[in-house]
Design a protein around this motif. Structure first.
Motif, PDB file in Angstrom:
ATOM      1  N   PHE A 302      13.397 -49.977 109.278  1.00 17.40           N
ATOM      2  CA  PHE A 302      14.810 -49.881 109.964  1.00 17.40           C
ATOM      3  C   PHE A 302      15.292 -51.346 109.996  1.00 17.40           C
ATOM      4  O   PHE A 302      16.361 -51.668 109.969  1.00 17.40           O
ATOM      5  CB  PHE A 302      14.630 -49.434 111.029  1.00 17.40           C
ATOM      6  CG  PHE A 302      14.653 -47.999 111.368  1.00 17.40           C
ATOM      7  CD1 PHE A 302      15.713 -47.200 111.072  1.00 17.40           C
ATOM      8  CD2 PHE A 302      13.460 -47.211 111.495  1.00 17.40           C
ATOM      9  CE1 PHE A 302      15.549 -45.794 111.210  1.00 17.40           C
ATOM     10  CE2 PHE A 302      13.291 -45.724 111.698  1.00 17.40           C
ATOM     11  CZ  PHE A 302      14.795 -45.219 111.477  1.00 17.40           C
ATOM     12  N   VAL A 303      14.478 -52.388 110.091  1.00 23.41           N
ATOM     13  CA  VAL A 303      14.825 -53.670 110.096  1.00 23.41           C
ATOM     14  C   VAL A 303      15.682 -54.152 108.809  1.00 23.41           C
ATOM     15  O   VAL A 303      16.782 -54.704 108.828  1.00 23.41           O
ATOM     16  CB  VAL A 303      13.757 -54.602 110.459  1.00 23.41           C
ATOM     17  CG1 VAL A 303      14.228 -56.240 110.177  1.00 23.41           C
ATOM     18  CG2 VAL A 303      13.380 -54.436 111.952  1.00 23.41           C
ATOM     19  N   LEU A 304      14.956 -53.662 107.676  1.00 22.51           N
ATOM     20  CA  LEU A 304      15.550 -54.273 106.409  1.00 22.51           C
ATOM     21  C   LEU A 304      16.709 -53.222 106.307  1.00 22.51           C
ATOM     22  O   LEU A 304      17.778 -53.966 105.669  1.00 22.51           O
ATOM     23  CB  LEU A 304      14.643 -53.447 105.367  1.00 22.51           C
ATOM     24  CG  LEU A 304      15.108 -53.710 103.940  1.00 22.51           C
ATOM     25  CD1 LEU A 304      15.047 -55.322 103.502  1.00 22.51           C
ATOM     26  CD2 LEU A 304      14.414 -52.957 102.772  1.00 22.51           C
ATOM     27  N   ALA A 305      17.082 -52.175 106.701  1.00 16.76           N
ATOM     28  CA  ALA A 305      18.241 -51.340 106.445  1.00 16.76           C
ATOM     29  C   ALA A 305      19.411 -51.728 107.765  1.00 16.76           C
ATOM     30  O   ALA A 305      20.349 -51.561 107.247  1.00 16.76           O
ATOM     31  CB  ALA A 305      17.791 -49.932 106.997  1.00 16.76           C
ATOM     32  N   GLY A 306      18.879 -51.987 108.720  1.00 12.24           N
ATOM     33  CA  GLY A 306      19.789 -52.221 109.909  1.00 12.24           C
ATOM     34  C   GLY A 306      20.224 -53.841 109.998  1.00 12.24           C
ATOM     35  O   GLY A 306      21.357 -54.098 110.263  1.00 12.24           O
ATOM     36  N   LYS A 307      19.430 -54.659 109.411  1.00 12.61           N
ATOM     37  CA  LYS A 307      19.924 -56.201 109.678  1.00 12.61           C
ATOM     38  C   LYS A 307      20.457 -56.689 108.574  1.00 12.61           C
ATOM     39  O   LYS A 307      21.812 -56.966 108.653  1.00 12.61           O
ATOM     40  CB  LYS A 307      18.614 -56.948 109.848  1.00 12.61           C
ATOM     41  CG  LYS A 307      18.624 -58.349 109.680  1.00 12.61           C
ATOM     42  CD  LYS A 307      17.452 -59.045 109.791  1.00 12.61           C
ATOM     43  CE  LYS A 307      17.371 -60.580 109.064  1.00 12.61           C
ATOM     44  NZ  LYS A 307      17.532 -60.681 107.538  1.00 12.61           N
ATOM     45  N   ASP A 308      20.098 -56.667 107.365  1.00 12.48           N
ATOM     46  CA  ASP A 308      20.702 -56.974 106.157  1.00 12.48           C
ATOM     47  C   ASP A 308      22.146 -56.182 105.835  1.00 12.48           C
ATOM     48  O   ASP A 308      22.930 -56.951 105.511  1.00 12.48           O
ATOM     49  CB  ASP A 308      19.743 -57.041 105.045  1.00 12.48           C
ATOM     50  CG  ASP A 308      18.561 -58.119 105.154  1.00 12.48           C
ATOM     51  OD1 ASP A 308      18.718 -58.817 106.231  1.00 12.48           O
ATOM     52  OD2 ASP A 308      17.774 -58.331 104.316  1.00 12.48           O
ATOM     53  N   THR A 309      21.926 -54.981 105.861  1.00 16.84           N
ATOM     54  CA  THR A 309      23.016 -54.277 105.128  1.00 16.84           C
ATOM     55  C   THR A 309      24.401 -54.524 106.050  1.00 16.84           C
ATOM     56  O   THR A 309      25.285 -54.649 105.447  1.00 16.84           O
ATOM     57  CB  THR A 309      22.775 -52.827 105.354  1.00 16.84           C
ATOM     58  OG1 THR A 309      22.383 -52.259 106.697  1.00 16.84           O
ATOM     59  CG2 THR A 309      21.873 -52.475 104.215  1.00 16.84           C
ATOM     60  N   VAL A 310      24.318 -54.588 107.463  1.00 10.87           N
ATOM     61  CA  VAL A 310      25.512 -54.923 108.227  1.00 10.87           C
ATOM     62  C   VAL A 310      26.092 -56.515 107.986  1.00 10.87           C
ATOM     63  O   VAL A 310      27.260 -56.772 107.993  1.00 10.87           O
ATOM     64  CB  VAL A 310      25.358 -54.459 109.673  1.00 10.87           C
ATOM     65  CG1 VAL A 310      26.602 -54.948 110.508  1.00 10.87           C
ATOM     66  CG2 VAL A 310      25.071 -52.952 109.746  1.00 10.87           C
ATOM     67  N   ALA A 311      25.110 -56.982 108.225  1.00 11.39           N
ATOM     68  CA  ALA A 311      25.358 -58.828 108.108  1.00 11.39           C
ATOM     69  C   ALA A 311      25.984 -58.966 106.479  1.00 11.39           C
ATOM     70  O   ALA A 311      27.108 -59.642 106.333  1.00 11.39           O
ATOM     71  CB  ALA A 311      24.193 -59.542 108.042  1.00 11.39           C
ATOM     72  N   ILE A 312      25.555 -58.289 105.419  1.00 15.06           N
ATOM     73  CA  ILE A 312      25.934 -58.393 104.297  1.00 15.06           C
ATOM     74  C   ILE A 312      27.576 -58.024 104.109  1.00 15.06           C
ATOM     75  O   ILE A 312      28.072 -58.488 103.428  1.00 15.06           O
ATOM     76  CB  ILE A 312      25.044 -57.732 103.106  1.00 15.06           C
ATOM     77  CG1 ILE A 312      23.658 -58.671 102.812  1.00 15.06           C
ATOM     78  CG2 ILE A 312      25.814 -57.616 101.771  1.00 15.06           C
ATOM     79  CD1 ILE A 312      22.707 -57.724 102.245  1.00 15.06           C
TER      80      ILE A 312
END
Length: 515
Positions: A302-312
């Motif tokens: 969830f961290v991989l999916a929720g942190k990076d994707t939105v910031a990117i």
């Protein structure tokens, strides 16, 4: 940058060996394919893993150039194997929906990703995937998580807005990429763990160490996809794999500490309702509090999916809006119209109170602009699958058991045969109907959120966060590149991060002033 350089230098060292072996591999396969061609049809071989290494820092553009010439093709990776790459929507639909059970994650991907994600939902198949999918699907559909996450997103968007206001007042140039990474890390930590990380104000030192180690592990994991020697390096604990081990030690220590803390909190709670179970970890603990490894793998996914994707996506959005200022102004106008503003706002927090769910629903041009950004810069630029038994794709070509077949969201977003002659134009209007309302395209041509049974469960979750952040920030501020001639590219990672800082000048929009 250090992990990337370590990966790249290790790959460069491997080139002489791979160059020699690739010559013989190409020769062998050429002869082999000539003998087999009359029996079965296979996708054309257009290169080898050597080409991927040579083009490592621009690999997605390299794959896109090939996709423009050949909708589907093969690259040689070993003596008897060539990976398949496709940008054909018919093939994509077959792989992710029609016969999805024959295209799983497979052992190769699990081996590469296991240190980072364990047996999380993104890299497992079969019963393990179905179990996690069922639980995650339920949690993402609950009103509790939706309402809790929306409050968190607004709170952190306001914090970020206050930082931008100070920068605008002092004529400071800011790195918007760094700020988005901090803001989304704060958001996902609160939503996933129930922890206030405060990355943007008074950071938690343990959380910062975790964040850096997690990002480094992400980059090092991406290097494994083209580094044929990574398993040997891991066994010897040298080079990039030694760095990977150090990063994962920091990541695991932090996550297990948080899990144990949550378990103790819940066990100490006399009344099962006295401890709020709003964050994802607390809610998964209600399902399984006996296996910390199970929880660790789910939470890191969830961290991989929720942190990076939105910031990117937010970083690429600001970049594209700086390159297209008329679109930026049009988005800002729609935001204020959707909010039906009847009073002046004096600060970011005041403005944010007007960003209601109804207002967000009416921001069709904003959603179109976000989606157009994702078309060009999908957070996951390449998605590999493993063929579990011999098969024939809709284009008539064979794929063998054990073959890796990847579809290419980054390349597909740029293909004229999919999007038309204006495929290279940043055009949010392509996502609007005649009434100006957002309308989605086929998920098999716009594959940024996958499709079929493994469609991204967090799609609406991500769009809600993106729209909350975008509406508050673009409603209050105007953005310009500090260097208007700058052309940004990506850096190699599992996700499509922008390469380096994105230096931005921030200006207040009409109506925003200090209080």
């Amino acid at each position: 940058m250090a992990p990337f350089m370590n990966v790249f230098s290790n790959l460069i060292i491997s080139i002489p060996v791979i160059t020699t072996s690739s010559f013989f591999v190409l020769l062998f396969l050429y002869i082999y394919n000539q003998k087999q061609h009359h029996k079965k049809k296979y996708h054309l071989v257009v290169g080898s893993v050597l080409n991927l290494i040579i083009n490592f820092n621009k690999v997605h553009d390299y794959l896109s150039d090939l996709a423009a010439k050949y909708k589907s093709y093969r690259l040689i990776v070993s003596l008897f194997r060539a990976d398949v790459y496709t940008s054909d929507p018919m093939n994509v639909e077959y792989i992710v929906k029609t016969n999805y059970q024959n295209f799983g994650k497979g052992k190769k991907l699990r081996d590469i990703m296991k240190d980072l994600l364990g047996e999380g939902i993104f890299i497992v198949d079969g019963d393990k995937w179905r179990e996690q999918r069922k639980v995650a699907s339920h949690e993402f559909s609950t009103k509790v998580l939706r309402d809790f996450s929306s409050v968190v997103f607004r709170k952190n968007a306001i914090k970020l807005g206050d930082i931008l206001l100070e920068a605008a007042n002092n004529n400071q140039i800011i790195d918007i990429n760094d700020l988005f990474m901090k803001a989304t890390m704060d958001s996902i930590f609160k939503v996933a763990f129930g922890i206030d990380l405060n990355n943007m104000s008074s950071p938690n030192e343990d959380g910062i160490r975790f964040s850096r180690a997690f990002d480094d592990a992400n980059t090092l994991t991406a290097g494994r996809f083209v580094d044929v020697l990574w398993k040997i390096k891991k066994f010897l604990n040298i080079g990039s794999e030694a760095d990977m081990k150090k990063s994962m030690k920091v990541v695991d220590e932090f996550v297990y500490k948080v899990i144990q803390m949550k378990i103790e909190q819940m066990h100490k709670s006399k009344d099962e309702f006295s401890l709020k179970k709003e964050d994802i970890l607390s809610r998964f603990l209600q399902v399984n509090d006996k296996d910390p490894k199970y929880l660790r793998d789910i939470i890191l996914s969830f961290v991989l999916a929720g942190k990076d994707t939105v910031a990117i996506t937010m970083t690429w959005l600001i970049y594209m809006l700086c390159k297209h200022p008329k679109i930026q102004d049009k988005v800002a106008r729609e935001i204020k119209e959707a909010m039906k503003m009847k009073k002046e706002f004096t600060n970011v927090a005041d403005f944010a109170t007007l960003v209601t769910d109804d207002a967000l629903e009416n921001m069709h041009y904003l959603q179109a602009t976000l989606t157009e950004t994702i078309r060009f810069y999908p957070a996951l630029p390449l998605d590999p699958k493993t063929c579990l038994s011999d098969d024939v794709l809709p284009d008539g070509c064979m794929v063998k058991k054990g073959d890796t077949i990847s579809y290419l969201p980054y390349a597909m977003g740029r293909m004229e045969f999919i999007w038309g002659d204006d495929a290279q134009d940043f055009k949010p209007e392509r996502w609007l109907d005649h009434d100006g309302r957002f309308h989605p395209e086929s998920p098999f041509k716009f594959v940024a959120f996958q499709a079929g049974p493994r469609t991204c469960l967090g799609r609406e979750f991500a769009y809600r966060q993106l729209k909350i952040f975008s509406s508050i920030l673009l409603g209050c501020f105007m953005f310009k590149l500090s260097d208007e001639n700058k052309v940004s590219s990506y850096r190699i990672s599992v996700n499509l991060h922008i390469d380096g800082p994105l230096q931005i000048c921030v200006f207040k929009r009409s109506g925003l002033h200090d209080q």
